[in-house]
Scaffold this active site. Structure first.
Site, PDB file in Angstrom:
ATOM      1  CB  THR A 189      -7.852  -0.784  -4.400  1.00 19.85           C
ATOM      2  OG1 THR A 189      -9.781   0.270  -3.199  1.00 19.85           O
ATOM      3  CG2 THR A 189      -9.251  -2.667  -4.349  1.00 19.85           C
ATOM      4  NE  ARG A 192       5.892  13.962   5.815  1.00 18.67           N
ATOM      5  CZ  ARG A 192       4.922  13.306   6.379  1.00 18.67           C
ATOM      6  NH1 ARG A 192       5.462  12.090   6.317  1.00 18.67           N
ATOM      7  NH2 ARG A 192       3.897  13.477   7.049  1.00 18.67           N
ATOM      8  CG  HIS A 196       8.401   7.684   8.267  1.00 21.38           C
ATOM      9  ND1 HIS A 196       8.839   8.168   7.516  1.00 21.38           N
ATOM     10  CD2 HIS A 196       7.588   6.994   9.271  1.00 21.38           C
ATOM     11  CE1 HIS A 196       7.375   8.030   7.089  1.00 21.38           C
ATOM     12  NE2 HIS A 196       6.483   7.800   8.050  1.00 21.38           N
ATOM     13  CB  SER A 229       5.442   6.873   1.193  1.00 15.84           C
ATOM     14  OG  SER A 229       6.122   6.484   1.699  1.00 15.84           O
ATOM     15  N   GLY A 230       3.962   8.876   3.917  1.00 17.66           N
ATOM     16  CA  GLY A 230       3.483   9.190   5.362  1.00 17.66           C
ATOM     17  C   GLY A 230       2.245   9.851   4.707  1.00 17.66           C
ATOM     18  NE  ARG A 283      -2.126   4.504  14.988  1.00 14.52           N
ATOM     19  CZ  ARG A 283      -2.360   5.494  14.095  1.00 14.52           C
ATOM     20  NH1 ARG A 283      -2.412   6.025  14.087  1.00 14.52           N
ATOM     21  NH2 ARG A 283      -1.545   4.759  13.207  1.00 14.52           N
ATOM     22  NE  ARG A 326     -14.205   5.572  -5.187  1.00 17.63           N
ATOM     23  CZ  ARG A 326     -12.784   5.994  -4.644  1.00 17.63           C
ATOM     24  NH1 ARG A 326     -12.067   5.696  -5.669  1.00 17.63           N
ATOM     25  NH2 ARG A 326     -12.409   5.798  -3.099  1.00 17.63           N
ATOM     26  CB  CYS A 372       4.132   4.460   9.975  1.00 18.30           C
ATOM     27  SG  CYS A 372       3.904   6.133   9.069  1.00 18.30           S
ATOM     28  CD  GLN A 384       7.598  11.339  10.597  1.00 18.36           C
ATOM     29  OE1 GLN A 384       7.784  12.161  11.863  1.00 18.36           O
ATOM     30  NE2 GLN A 384       6.295  11.214   9.864  1.00 18.36           N
ATOM     31  CB  VAL A 389      -1.680   0.510   3.677  1.00 16.84           C
ATOM     32  CG1 VAL A 389      -1.365  -0.957   4.727  1.00 16.84           C
ATOM     33  CG2 VAL A 389      -0.856   1.569   4.092  1.00 16.84           C
TER      34      VAL A 389
HETATM   35  C1  2RA Z   1       3.352  10.587   8.273  1.00 15.79           C
HETATM   36  N1  2RA Z   1       3.206   8.708   9.993  1.00 15.79           N
HETATM   37  O1  2RA Z   1       4.166  10.194   8.005  1.00 15.79           O
HETATM   38  C2  2RA Z   1       2.461  10.068   9.193  1.00 15.79           C
HETATM   39  C3  2RA Z   1       1.481   8.979   8.494  1.00 15.79           C
HETATM   40  N2  2RA Z   1       0.725   7.881   9.320  1.00 15.79           N
HETATM   41  O2  2RA Z   1       2.905  11.262   7.996  1.00 15.79           O
END
Ligand code: 2RA
Length: 354
Positions: free
Chosen positions: A11, A254, A261, A160-161, A100, A40, A130, A157, A14
């Site tokens: 839900t 960002r 991205h 939504s990251g 990872r 929930r 990502c 970036q 992603v």
């Molecule tokens: C970001 N790469 O864009 C991170 C999220 N996994 O904040």
């Protein structure tokens, strides 16, 4: 019998993208698709490929009979539950950062190292961050052909990251600023946001206003001023490409984009690589679209990549002052190839490997 697939975190942002991806597949190899979420969200009914599926609560028993379990949940949830799924006989494909860099967990991008999916002593396979992932299809293809030696990367970036809170923050900032004259002469962005009651700084997912701004920060502070995001780009690129000594330097930034991205990449190879040869290799990779004709105003932008599966690559140039080096600009949807799509492709690869 066809394999049983589970989606943990069905839900979330992603998870929702994952269901869209499964809906858009012409066919799927699964006998059953099981949706799992926290207590929930359990009991909700979601449509998957036209069928109603009731979301089950995350408990050890839900993994019984599951062949592949995809995890789209926070690190601490994956750290606890991916081993539970594996102990119950499933292959866990995890999109969090929990495993990872574990040497017993392969980090897989199918275009680059699909063969690693069978080498999984813990029954867990990890999906990259990502930002790293957005450039791996392109870098993997170029490395195979020309031998990559160094990467200098600047990321651009999307909000939504940082998940749904990041998207909500960007929209709230844009709304608060709409119609206002802000900038160097008429007032500061942070002041207008504060006045409108929009969180700034410590109360926001971003450490500075994102609207009408760029913020050279993503992740948490690590040694010597590096951000966790920049170290992920370095460590994960080395692991995926299988080049432990790859020289990597990243600056993660960002920008006020909702999704996708982008990365400016300075890539050095073991010998000279012509732009034409690079373009040929990239065009031959089915998951890459080359959009590279500046004279015609054609280059990749996030708007070209968002909502789609391919990585869009362009601005391919030979470096003027650095030998054996190409400059490129790459855009990839951080929620699709950057997260849900790659996880799903890994699950498909595991299923195909038997
Ligand atoms: C970001 N790469 O864009 C991170 C999220 N996994 O904040």
């Amino acid at each position: 019998d066809k394999p049983v697939l589970a989606l943990v975190g069905a839900t979330g942002a992603v998870g929702t993208t994952m269901i869209n991806i499964m809906d858009s597949r012409e066919s799927v190899p699964w006998g059953e698709i099981r949706l799992i979420a926290s207590a929930r969200s359990a009991g909700k009914v979601l449509k998957v490929r036209g069928e109603d599926v009731t979301v089950l609560e995350l408990k050890p028993e839900v993994f019984d009979g599951v062949d592949i379990a995809m995890f789209d949940v926070p690190d601490e949830v994956s750290a606890e539950w991916a081993p539970v799924a594996a102990a119950r006989g499933a292959v866990a494909v995890d999109n969090s950062g929990a495993f990872r860099m574990d040497p017993d967990v392969p980090l897989v991008v199918p275009e680059v190292n699909a063969d690693k999916v069978t080498d999984r002593p813990k029954g867990i396979i990890a999906n990259p961050n990502c930002t790293t992932l957005s450039m791996m299809a392109a870098m993997g293809a170029l490395h195979r052909e020309f031998g990559l030696e160094a990467l200098v990367v600047s990321s651009y970036q999307a909000a939504s990251g940082a998940g749904q809170p990041g998207v909500d923050q960007l929209y709230a900032e844009i709304e608060a600023l709409a119609g206002k004259q802000v900038g160097s002469v008429s007032g500061d962005v942070a002041g207008v946001l504060k006045e409108a009651g929009v969180p700034v700084g410590a109360d926001s997912p971003f450490p500075a206003p994102l609207a009408l701004n760029v913020v050279p920060w993503a992740g948490s502070l690590k040694d010597d001023g590096w951000s966790s995001e920049e170290l992920k780009v370095r460590n994960e690129s080395r692991k995926i490409l299988g080049i432990p000594e790859l020289k990597v330097s990243a600056t993660c930034v960002r920008v006020p984009v909702v999704t996708t991205h982008a990365l400016a990449i300075h890539a050095t190879f073991s010998g000279e690589v012509s732009v034409e040869a690079a373009r040929k290799v990239l065009s031959a990779q089915p998951t890459i679209v080359v959009k590279d004709d500046p004279a015609a105003g054609e280059w990749p932008t996030p708007a070209d990549a968002v909502g789609g599966d391919p990585t869009v690559v362009g601005r391919i140039r030979q470096s003027l002052d650095f030998p054996n080096t190409l400059e490129l600009f790459v855009c990839g949807d951080n929620l699709r190839k950057g997260a849900a799509l790659n996880t799903y492709e890994v699950a498909e690869t595991v299923a195909a490997a038997g």
